[in-house]
Motif scaffolding. Sequence first.
Motif, short mmCIF file in Angstrom:
data_model
loop_
_atom_site.label_atom_id
_atom_site.label_comp_id
_atom_site.label_asym_id
_atom_site.label_seq_id
_atom_site.Cartn_x
_atom_site.Cartn_y
_atom_site.Cartn_z
N UNK A 111 -44.16 0.97 -16.13
CA UNK A 111 -43.50 -0.32 -16.06
C UNK A 111 -42.02 -0.15 -15.77
N UNK A 112 -41.49 -1.11 -15.05
CA UNK A 112 -40.05 -1.14 -14.75
C UNK A 112 -39.53 -2.53 -15.06
N UNK A 113 -38.34 -2.56 -15.65
CA UNK A 113 -37.73 -3.84 -15.99
C UNK A 113 -37.35 -4.58 -14.71
N UNK A 127 -33.13 5.21 -4.96
CA UNK A 127 -31.89 5.10 -4.20
C UNK A 127 -30.95 6.25 -4.55
N UNK A 128 -29.99 6.48 -3.67
CA UNK A 128 -29.03 7.57 -3.84
C UNK A 128 -27.62 7.02 -3.77
N UNK A 129 -26.78 7.45 -4.72
CA UNK A 129 -25.35 7.14 -4.67
C UNK A 129 -24.68 8.28 -3.92
N UNK A 143 -34.56 -3.72 -11.58
CA UNK A 143 -34.85 -3.84 -10.15
C UNK A 143 -33.83 -4.75 -9.47
N UNK A 144 -33.47 -5.84 -10.13
CA UNK A 144 -32.48 -6.74 -9.54
C UNK A 144 -31.12 -6.06 -9.40
N UNK A 145 -30.72 -5.27 -10.40
CA UNK A 145 -29.45 -4.55 -10.30
C UNK A 145 -29.48 -3.53 -9.17
N UNK A 188 -23.54 0.08 -2.34
CA UNK A 188 -23.18 1.08 -3.35
C UNK A 188 -24.25 2.15 -3.49
N UNK A 189 -25.47 1.78 -3.18
CA UNK A 189 -26.59 2.70 -3.28
C UNK A 189 -27.35 2.68 -1.96
#
Length: 207
Positions: free
Chosen positions: A119-121, A203-205, A125-127, A136-137
């Motif tokens: 599960x993922x919040x 994603x990668x920063x 996901x929105x952030x 940014x990512x």
Amino acid sequence: VLYQATYDRTKAELKKAESRLIPAKSKHERHKVLIESKAISQQEFDNTEAEYFTAEAEIQACKAAVETARINLEYTKVVAPISGRIGKSHVTVGALVTANHLLPLSIIQQIDPIFVDVTQSSADFLRLRRSILEGLVKSNGEKEAKVKLSYEDGSPYSQDGKLQFRDVSVEQSTGSYVLRIVFPNPDSALLPGMYVRALVEEGIVED
């Protein structure tokens, strides 16, 4: 034993029908020549032809009976439709089961590869999505997302997984949704019902 005997009997009946066809066919061929020269009556030829066609039809009926008996015999062997790890048997040896038996004989689970649901919040996901849109990512893309797994005691699982899909609906009571990940599991180290943690690289920063 009963179905084997039925199968053997139908094969014997087929052989008898095939043996009856040989003289019937020969007689029919002879009478076709004789009827042209009027050496026999039309009624006699018709009777011979009817016997020949009956013998042919009997062979077809016997072939169908053999096939039915073969299918019934095959049904006496319960073969698993998939490969995997089988659990405990729900039916003891000697118990009566039917074609529409409600209780499965046993449960087989495919565990290589194995699906892991985590599960993922939805807030996370929105952030993440907002960070990707703002630059940014850098997104890896859902199909390229790599997943690492760790056991309940914190030790890492040796194989990397791939994100299969993200559920389209959010569970209202928890504010989260399901991610399905597929992992190779050649050593059967992952078992159904295990508690694990997944690290999904979505994603990668940069820098």
